[in-house]
Design an enzyme around this catalytic site. Structure first.
Site, mmCIF file in Angstrom:
data_model
loop_
_atom_site.group_PDB
_atom_site.id
_atom_site.type_symbol
_atom_site.label_atom_id
_atom_site.label_comp_id
_atom_site.label_asym_id
_atom_site.label_seq_id
_atom_site.Cartn_x
_atom_site.Cartn_y
_atom_site.Cartn_z
ATOM 1 N N ARG A 103 0.854 -1.192 0.000
ATOM 2 C CA ARG A 103 0.000 0.000 0.000
ATOM 3 C C ARG A 103 0.887 1.238 0.000
ATOM 4 O O ARG A 103 2.037 1.194 0.418
ATOM 5 C CB ARG A 103 -0.900 0.029 1.243
ATOM 6 C CG ARG A 103 -1.787 -1.206 1.454
ATOM 7 C CD ARG A 103 -3.021 -1.174 0.575
ATOM 8 N NE ARG A 103 -3.819 0.023 0.784
ATOM 9 C CZ ARG A 103 -4.828 0.129 1.643
ATOM 10 N NH1 ARG A 103 -5.161 -0.901 2.386
ATOM 11 N NH2 ARG A 103 -5.516 1.256 1.759
ATOM 12 N N TRP A 132 0.930 6.966 3.416
ATOM 13 C CA TRP A 132 0.112 8.185 3.341
ATOM 14 C C TRP A 132 0.708 9.317 4.188
ATOM 15 O O TRP A 132 0.068 9.843 5.094
ATOM 16 C CB TRP A 132 -1.327 7.874 3.753
ATOM 17 C CG TRP A 132 -2.030 6.945 2.794
ATOM 18 C CD1 TRP A 132 -1.480 6.223 1.779
ATOM 19 C CD2 TRP A 132 -3.429 6.643 2.752
ATOM 20 N NE1 TRP A 132 -2.438 5.487 1.113
ATOM 21 C CE2 TRP A 132 -3.650 5.731 1.696
ATOM 22 C CE3 TRP A 132 -4.522 7.056 3.506
ATOM 23 C CZ2 TRP A 132 -4.905 5.216 1.381
ATOM 24 C CZ3 TRP A 132 -5.794 6.543 3.199
ATOM 25 C CH2 TRP A 132 -5.969 5.641 2.143
ATOM 26 N N ASP A 169 -6.724 11.829 -4.674
ATOM 27 C CA ASP A 169 -7.586 10.663 -4.477
ATOM 28 C C ASP A 169 -8.599 10.910 -3.351
ATOM 29 O O ASP A 169 -8.469 11.840 -2.572
ATOM 30 C CB ASP A 169 -6.710 9.448 -4.138
ATOM 31 C CG ASP A 169 -7.367 8.130 -4.493
ATOM 32 O OD1 ASP A 169 -8.468 8.137 -5.075
ATOM 33 O OD2 ASP A 169 -6.759 7.082 -4.203
ATOM 34 N N GLU A 188 -14.494 10.777 -0.648
ATOM 35 C CA GLU A 188 -15.822 10.183 -0.410
ATOM 36 C C GLU A 188 -16.001 9.634 0.996
ATOM 37 O O GLU A 188 -17.088 9.186 1.347
ATOM 38 C CB GLU A 188 -16.058 9.003 -1.376
ATOM 39 C CG GLU A 188 -15.720 9.254 -2.823
ATOM 40 C CD GLU A 188 -14.250 9.000 -3.117
ATOM 41 O OE1 GLU A 188 -13.493 8.802 -2.152
ATOM 42 O OE2 GLU A 188 -13.875 9.024 -4.284
ATOM 43 N N ARG A 232 -11.561 11.684 -8.625
ATOM 44 C CA ARG A 232 -12.718 10.836 -8.929
ATOM 45 C C ARG A 232 -13.935 11.301 -8.137
ATOM 46 O O ARG A 232 -15.067 11.161 -8.557
ATOM 47 C CB ARG A 232 -12.427 9.373 -8.595
ATOM 48 C CG ARG A 232 -12.103 9.111 -7.150
ATOM 49 C CD ARG A 232 -11.943 7.612 -6.840
ATOM 50 N NE ARG A 232 -12.061 7.407 -5.399
ATOM 51 C CZ ARG A 232 -12.030 6.236 -4.788
ATOM 52 N NH1 ARG A 232 -11.865 5.125 -5.494
ATOM 53 N NH2 ARG A 232 -12.157 6.141 -3.491
ATOM 54 N N ASP A 276 -12.331 3.707 -10.220
ATOM 55 C CA ASP A 276 -11.664 2.401 -10.248
ATOM 56 C C ASP A 276 -12.464 1.333 -10.975
ATOM 57 O O ASP A 276 -13.100 0.488 -10.350
ATOM 58 C CB ASP A 276 -11.440 1.933 -8.801
ATOM 59 C CG ASP A 276 -10.578 2.901 -8.006
ATOM 60 O OD1 ASP A 276 -9.890 3.736 -8.611
ATOM 61 O OD2 ASP A 276 -10.600 2.803 -6.771
#
Lengths: 671, 671
Positions: free
Chosen positions: A291, A294, A396, A399, A446, A463
């Site tokens: 991953r 971050w 990114d 949401e 997105r 995605d």
């Protein structure tokens, strides 16, 4: 908007269109109370409403107020009004202001007139359906789902293992705004959970889990005109820079070796505009796989001497892009800095609200706090990204705002959830603006909601699964471009080859090639290694795929003069580069049925092959034009379906005879 | 029931229990309008409601009426009443009569008081959950579903291929009646679609898609007393005849050869009470496989000389059972006869409404027509079945009444749908009664609704999957027995080995044996070849399975003295043979948590092994008794969990020390 009192009610007209009709026996306005249950599972929501009251406001009393009208609505003549609607108009926009006249209501329903055969479009970036009629669309930004079709095994597995399967309406970017084939648009000004329900005979029903501020209406003489109205209302993107259209953005994420891999694209003759390394800030290993780390600063171990390498690439005319999202992992340096400054949203106990992203926890930077925004803009994006030399990034997420945290501005997170992508977009846009790089730096998102248009220079379709499936494959990138484009998002693109590989679903050479040849006819070509790079085929791993890709990047580059004209049109009229067939052909009703082909500007029609194993493809060509098949030069009169040879490498593309760009199009055949 | 007016409302008490509390700010009664969408796919329903109005009837005006009360309910003091509730009482039963005071409403909601920790039971024959608290149960008779768990592959496949997967609440036999651990029961007298919603804090919500006639309330000093009240209210079954308990009903369906196969059971030492041949009326071949021929008369080709063979079997003390359902295939002789007489429900055009059952169509015998009933009772069941010598049958279906046909009595089929199983049960019961065979002939049904108790002598648990799954396997037969038993269905049983084999799911020897050893401790043992006999293991095909089965039938037979006493109890008190642990142990709160073990009468506790691969099993034993493990003789003090050895052949069974049947139980060890 004109209000006409009628016996036992009133009618609202937009020019000559009857938009809303209220009668005592058929009320158009309902007020109520609901108790929702909302559970989030890593960006997927399980939402259920329990409506405890729904009162038809049967009794309406319209009265003149200035130039407009004020309508008092009550359950019956014996009751005091529970709601006021105020009808006002300004040039190009009519509004229905909504005010509760009594406390305690949190559900609102409004019925607009539906006509037989009416088509509806918009609803944000819808991935499954371009025409919304006959279906119901909840407006709540979320993960779009994996599979998005309850009859597929992938959806089932995604649901079973992570409640992540999704459905046709799930989208990163909802927007309670729609366009009608009756040449009007309606926009619900709210950030609450809302529903656009187009399943009913005779009416459309708008549902809002709060009192909306207002409903806005736009009437124009054409759908193209309505799209300009949307762009005027929600904002325009800066012009997409030449560099982003002159070649492909190549997505690689295997550390510094990505620079070496990039050379294989260059050597294969690809037009490369940028190298995009998601993993620029490092990675971590989890039981789910590798991953990203971050903590938004260059990783000295994964990308030694990155600033210099970016500069070297820049000297060759190749940009470098990165990745960022609105979270900070709690084992990163920026987390400590942000926490010390109190920039995170908090939990009940007043401590940093941590969100579990799968074996690592993150703080949510609180974008309702102007100081936190400034810090993220300057310290994170400005210093760590722009000053490093980045020319763009994937911005990114957006949401995932949990609905149980505390925000600096004290707002109900349920009302901030949909707005979060817009706040996130604004942070990115301001950071770019502060360095004077607007129109040069390109970040892509997105997630979205009403107003994202003003901030996000480039929408990315999210995605997709690495397949040809109807509801999560290649074709959904088309639907996403067209639906979002009608709401004023001029620039759209998608991950070439798709992203999500789960449950044994793997990329095929055919999929990558079909996707690349579609992407050549979108504003931006960008590849992505996907969520499981090692298990899936990469473009550079297959000579034929790489050669095909390289050719498509050259075709894309060759379109620059044409794209440049479309870019001017976007700036001037707010028109998207990818447009539904009906955009320029409203009179041809058959165009309204086409969701899987598009006009790329007025002069080009693209009908991507979105199914596996096809060598011929059938599409509809709009009436009133003669269409030239790009590869054969054969001409077809519009107004019917045509079938053309469509082997890999020759996607079904047509251009309009008489186009000023005929020579440019003709030249593509030789590339 | 006592009504106490209160400031801004009223309270209803059942003895000292507050049952309903209505206040202006917290109304308990709601009236509304809904537009339902109901689609049927071979007995599976896709149902969605669109509630257009839900009015809290906040204003209540109770007034004395005779011994009781009459309560006028309106949305506000300014409005006229929309509903009247009348509170009446008769010995042992209180009633809340519901009357609409205005036309046009078709939705009704009523909130009853819920207490913290309250347990709820009933809801018909529920297959997944014994305790209904925390969940929502729609009341609509239907196929129960295949898999019944959206996380299993079988459910997914069943949904995908036929919308047939179902969910936890799907049942052949719903009933809007529940028992509370507060020692009261509530019954909704309606045949409309209804919902029992036990998910809310502070209240239970009853929803009805019509104005219900009334809500009935029963208060007793114990749960066992409530069960008697249920049996008094809904009817008692005739005593189950000895023959049905003296051995197993062996289900075989391969034509006359079934008689030969039966001998293998006899030779293996099985106690055989009956041979059950579903295919007695013949079969048809379809692309789905072999199906029964739905023309209810003996098939001369498949069963030559059947009457004589039945008689011969009878001389050996073995009965013969058949099969019937309420449909007649349109290529059968009875169809022509019924159609000529006008006994079928009709379509819009006034012609016989045909239902597609998969490559054959059937007429629906109209049981709202007394002549049609009489014809079916006399001509079909009387002449073709009873006079042939049948001693019972599966009275299949009852759940499929389409909601778009026309019935003789002119009733809305949506209001007849739930009642259909009861009408179907009554036809069977009357046919048996007309030949004076009540209490001797045993038919068994899976479908039901309020009142089926008076007609159906034996409930069968429907079509389990051939597996150990939580929501469609062996354990659901236990939950079904216990939930239906609490509503006055004394006799219950299931298909040994399960029925539904789809998508590669096949019976194992272990499954058959575990099921058989549970069935030995239920009122009736009956085997079934399943839906795919050839692909699945049959009892007689495996020596070990057959020997195990034979032993279990002998154990079952040896229980007859005990069962006979339970049968008397059922006749006298309406108590089911299979009872939840709390039935006799209300004071032991832990008993309320047990759904997978049961008291078989007061003196026996059965905890079937319902998972694969287990050799030991843990169960809870109620406080206040000493429990003797059937196989080891070891004794355990109740009030805790015990773990016992439970290899195949030694199901975890305990008996109550001091039981009058101790010798009978002791003797089982030697069988």
């Amino acid at each position: 908007m004109r209000c006409e009192p009628a016996d036992g009610g009133f009618d609202l007209f937009l020019d000559d269109r009857l938009i809303l009709s209220h009668r005592r026996e058929a009320p158009a306005v309902f007020l109520g109370r609901g108790e929702e249950r909302m559970a989030m599972y890593r960006g997927n929501f399980d939402i259920e409403d329990y409506v405890t009251a729904r009162l038809p406001l049967a009794d309406a009393a319209p009265s003149r107020q200035g130039d407009g009208w004020r309508i008092a609505l009550a359950p019956s003549p014996a009751e005091p009004p529970l709601l006021w609607l105020t009808v006002t108009a300004e040039p190009g926009r009519s509004m229905l202001r909504v005010e509760a006249a009594a406390p305690g209501f949190n559900r609102f329903w409004l019925r607009l007139v539906a006509e037989e055969g009416e088509r509806l479009f918009g609803g944000g970036e819808q991935m499954s359906y371009l025409d919304l009629s006959g279906r119901r669309f909840p407006m709540w930004t979320s993960e779009p789902g994996v599979g998005r079709d309850k009859t597929t095994a992938i959806t089932f597995e995604a649901d079973r293992t992570g409640r992540a399967g999704g459905d046709y309406f799930n989208t990163n970017y909802p927007q309670p705004t729609f366009l009608s084939s009756r040449r009007y648009a309606a926009h619900v000004e709210t950030t609450a959970y809302a529903v656009l329900d187009f399943r009913h005979r005779g009416f459309h029903e708008i549902e809002v889990w709060a009192m909306p501020e207002r409903i806005e209406f736009f009437a124009r003489g054409s759908i193209a005109g309505l799209v300009t109205a949307m762009a005027d209302r929600f904002g325009r993107q800066p012009k997409l820079p030449d560099w982003a259209m002159e070649g492909a953005i190549v997505g690689l994420k295997h550390g510094a070796a990505s620079f070496d891999t990039l050379e294989r694209y260059v050597e294969a003759g690809a037009a490369v505009s940028a190298l995009w390394c998601e993993d620029w800030s490092g990675v971590r290993e989890t039981s789910f796989g590798t991953r990203l780390f971050w903590d938004w600063q260059a990783s000295g171990t994964r990308y030694p001497d990155l600033k210099r390498r970016i500069a070297e690439l820049g000297e060759r005319g190749i940009r470098f892009l990165g990745y960022v999202n609105p979270y900070l992992c709690d084992d990163g340096a920026l987390f400590r800095e942000a926490e010390a400054k109190g920039y995170f949203a908090t939990n009940e106990a007043g401590r940093t609200h941590l969100v579990d992203f799968g074996e690592f926890d993150c703080g949510v930077v609180d974008f309702t706090d102007p100081d936190a925004c400034r810090w993220f803009e300057e310290r994170v994006i400005g210093e760590n990204m722009l000053d490093l030399g980045l020319s763009g990034w994937m911005a990114d997420f957006g949401e995932y705002l949990p609905i149980d945290l505390h925000l600096k501005n004290g707002a109900d997170p349920r009302l901030m959830h949909n707005l979060w992508p817009v706040l996130w977009g604004a942070v990115n846009a301001r950071a770019v603006e502060k360095r004077g790089r607007t129109g040069d730096v390109v970040f892509f998102m997105r997630a979205g909601y009403s107003g994202i248009q003003a901030h996000c220079p480039l929408v990315w379709a999210g995605d997709q699964s690495v397949d040809f499936s109807r509801h999560d494959g290649l074709v959904t990138a088309i639907v996403g471009a067209l639906s979002s484009g009608l709401l004023g998002n001029a620039y759209h693109h998608s991950d070439i080859g798709g992203y999500t590989s789960l449950f044994g679903n793997l990329r095929t050479p055919e999929l990558i090639m079909r996707w690349a040849e579609m992407a050549a006819f979108t504003p931006v070509m960008r590849s992505h290694e996907g969520n499981r790079p090692k298990q899936n085929l990469q473009i550079h791993e297959d000579g034929a795929v790489l050669a095909h890709f390289a050719r498509m990047t050259r075709i894309h580059r060759a379109l620059l003069p044409y794209l440049s004209s479309l870019r001017d049109e976007a700036a001037e009229k707010g028109w998207p580069l990818q447009r539904p067939l009906f955009f320029h052909h409203e009179e041809d009703r058959r165009c309204f049925e086409v969701f899987d082909a598009y006009l790329f500007g007025r002069d080009m029609l693209v009908a991507p092959v979105w199914k596996a194993g096809e060598t011929r493809w059938t599409t509809y060509l709009p009436q009133g034009e003669t269409w030239v098949h790009l590869w054969s030069g054969e001409t077809f009169a519009g107004g019917g379906e045509v079938t053309v040879e469509a082997p890999i490498g020759a996607p079904p593309v047509f251009w309009r005879q008489g186009s000023a760009f005929a020579a440019c199009f003709e030249a593509l055949r030789r590339l």
